[in-house]
Write an enzyme that holds these catalytic residues in place. Sequence first.
Site: not given
Ligand code: OAD
Length: 246
Positions: A64, A67, A117, A183, A210-211
């Site tokens: 961390y 990060r 979070h 996102g 993105l998808e």
């Molecule tokens: P993820 O990494 O699971 O998902 C990111 C999403 O963003 C994916 O669906 C990608 O397709 C999309 N993406 C990537 N680049 C993009 C761009 N330039 N524009 C638009 N979309 C884009 O991340 P989160 O959903 O945020 O929690 O993950 C949720 C939680 O899981 C986080 O808060 C964290 C993690 O484990 C904890 O640490 C408690």
Amino acid sequence: MFRCFMGAMKEIRNIVILTGAGVSAESGIGTFRDKGGLWEKHRVEDVATPEGFARDPDLVLGFYDMRREAIQKAEPNAAHFALAKLEAEWPGAFLLVTQNVDDLHGRAGNRQLIHMHGEHLNALCSACGTRSPWRGTLADRPACPACGASALRPDVVWFGEMPYRMDEIELALSACDLFVSIGTSGAVYPAAGYVRTARHYGALTLELNLEPSAGSLYFDDSRHGLATEIVPAWVEEMLALPQMSA
Ligand code: OAD
Ligand code: ZN
């Protein structure tokens, strides 16, 4: 107050937005589950659970610290700024709920903001519970500014812990007319369930990602592309919606 887009004639007054790592990806902060994402390089059990922290605090604090340093070098992008503009100019209620632990939404100007979070730039004292703004490292076990104990941990919600301010989020979801998810992969609860909560209370739902995400089927509409392109375009559309005569 506003005539709606998405084909429905629903007044849109209250908006709740949920963001995830995809909104910060173009600021250079890696996502979790995309190819090459953080969870491919590190095991969740090791760095994002209370058990992992108890097992190897040096590893977790060092992870961390890196990060925390990285996010301070990142800048908000066009998607963050567009959401700040929407908050500033939208005449109804607005709430931005983010799963992100970076501070880019705040730096872009959003104030109606919940970090469900937690935040990289806070340290939480395991001894006295005080939350202190923190920009430096924690691996060297600095003293808590409130009680002096060397018991600081990142103020980040780990798997198995309760996300923050859930009551406020649920209340806003129950009163919103439009829920927009931006996102996020829809892989982590409770955030992944918010689209269904909002729908249950009668909101329109839109996904910007993105998808297609794991929860795409629950949204009334989805738009796919880079956040820096599709979010500003959507915000302009919202701010151009014609006002209905009272
Ligand atoms: P993820 O990494 O699971 O998902 C990111 C999403 O963003 C994916 O669906 C990608 O397709 C999309 N993406 C990537 N680049 C993009 C761009 N330039 N524009 C638009 N979309 C884009 O991340 P989160 O959903 O945020 O929690 O993950 C949720 C939680 O899981 C986080 O808060 C964290 C993690 O484990 C904890 O640490 C408690
Ligand atoms: Zn303390």
